[in-house]
Write a protein that holds these residues in place. Structure first.
Motif, short mmCIF file in Angstrom:
data_model
loop_
_atom_site.label_atom_id
_atom_site.label_comp_id
_atom_site.label_asym_id
_atom_site.label_seq_id
_atom_site.Cartn_x
_atom_site.Cartn_y
_atom_site.Cartn_z
N GLN A 21 10.27 0.06 -10.58
CA GLN A 21 8.93 -0.37 -10.94
C GLN A 21 7.98 0.82 -10.92
O GLN A 21 8.15 1.76 -10.15
N LYS A 22 6.96 0.74 -11.75
CA LYS A 22 5.91 1.75 -11.72
C LYS A 22 4.94 1.38 -10.61
O LYS A 22 4.39 0.28 -10.59
N LEU A 23 4.72 2.30 -9.71
CA LEU A 23 3.96 2.02 -8.49
C LEU A 23 2.54 2.55 -8.59
O LEU A 23 2.28 3.60 -9.16
N GLY A 24 1.60 1.79 -8.01
CA GLY A 24 0.22 2.22 -7.93
C GLY A 24 -0.36 1.89 -6.57
O GLY A 24 0.14 0.99 -5.88
N VAL A 25 -1.37 2.62 -6.17
CA VAL A 25 -2.03 2.40 -4.87
C VAL A 25 -3.54 2.31 -5.08
O VAL A 25 -4.10 3.07 -5.88
N VAL A 26 -4.18 1.39 -4.38
CA VAL A 26 -5.64 1.28 -4.41
C VAL A 26 -6.16 1.21 -2.98
O VAL A 26 -5.42 0.87 -2.05
N ASP A 27 -7.42 1.54 -2.80
CA ASP A 27 -8.08 1.47 -1.50
C ASP A 27 -9.25 0.49 -1.63
O ASP A 27 -10.34 0.85 -2.04
N THR A 28 -9.01 -0.77 -1.26
CA THR A 28 -10.03 -1.80 -1.47
C THR A 28 -11.24 -1.60 -0.56
O THR A 28 -12.36 -1.98 -0.93
N ASN A 29 -11.03 -1.03 0.63
CA ASN A 29 -12.17 -0.76 1.50
C ASN A 29 -13.11 0.26 0.86
O ASN A 29 -14.34 0.12 0.93
N TYR A 30 -12.54 1.28 0.24
CA TYR A 30 -13.34 2.29 -0.45
C TYR A 30 -14.09 1.65 -1.62
O TYR A 30 -15.27 1.91 -1.84
#
Length: 214
Positions: A21-30
């Protein structure tokens, strides 16, 4: 041994799924911290907390003075006079404890307000993340804020700014920062400092409770 083999097999399977799978990361607090509406709501809450802290500290000073005065004049007071003065001190003590518990306790107004603060923005963020994931063909998105320790992250896997830009665009707001935004990892120390400042109010309340317990 069987459990170990099962765990190893599951780990290998999970690793294989990730690689497929193509992976992504997010920072919801930011993301939350950069939304103008959220910042306004948080500022209002912090102002209310500061007002409550001042109110309790004022009552605490009044209590300390009344208690000290009562102790100094106790030998001069008799009968109903002593009972009345003692009742005033006890009632004020009870009032302060109740106020601290109702506002700063584990089930108090502040904790409830903080837990409810993000609710109006959850659907907006989720929809933005979904749009970004579909646009970039992402199979898996991890939230850096959700107890996931990211030691190192290549910028191409970080979709936080894309999600934030979409949210700001949809709300008609300007970008929170200039195009040359600093790396969020460099802001960790400032975030920790901000967290410590927010927790300072709770520490003050605990200090008052500790003092009264003695």
């Amino acid at each position: 041994m069987k459990k170990f083999k099962l765990f190893s097999a599951l780990f290998i399977l999970f690793t294989g799924l990730l690689s497929a799978q193509k992976l992504g990361v997010v920072d919801t607090n930011y993301i939350l911290s950069k939304l103008p509406q959220y910042k306004d709501a948080e500022d209002r809450l912090n102002a209310q907390i500061a007002s409550w802290q001042t109110e309790i500290q004022t009552l605490q000073s009044e209590f300390d003075k009344k208690k000290l005065l009562l102790e100094n004049e106790r030998v001069l007071l008799v009968g109903d006079q002593l009972k009345q003065r003692q009742k005033e001190v006890d009632d004020l003590d009870k009032k302060i404890k109740t106020m601290i518990n109702n506002r700063f306790g584990s089930l108090g107004e502040i904790n409830n307000a903080r837990s409810n603060l993000t609710k109006p923005f959850q659907d907006q963020i989720w929809n933005a993340i979904k749009t970004v994931s579909e646009k970039n063909s992402l199979g898996i998105i991890l939230d850096k804020s959700n107890n996931i320790s990211v030691i190192f992250l290549e910028k191409r896997y970080d979709y936080t700014d894309k999600v934030l830009d979409l949210l700001l665009k949809n709300s008609g707001s300007k970008k929170a920062e200039s195009p040359n935004r600093p790396n969020r990892n460099s802001e960790d120390s400032r975030e920790i400092k901000a967290k410590m400042m927010k927790e300072e109010g709770t520490t003050k309340m605990e200090s008052i409770e500790s003092k009264k317990a003695k």
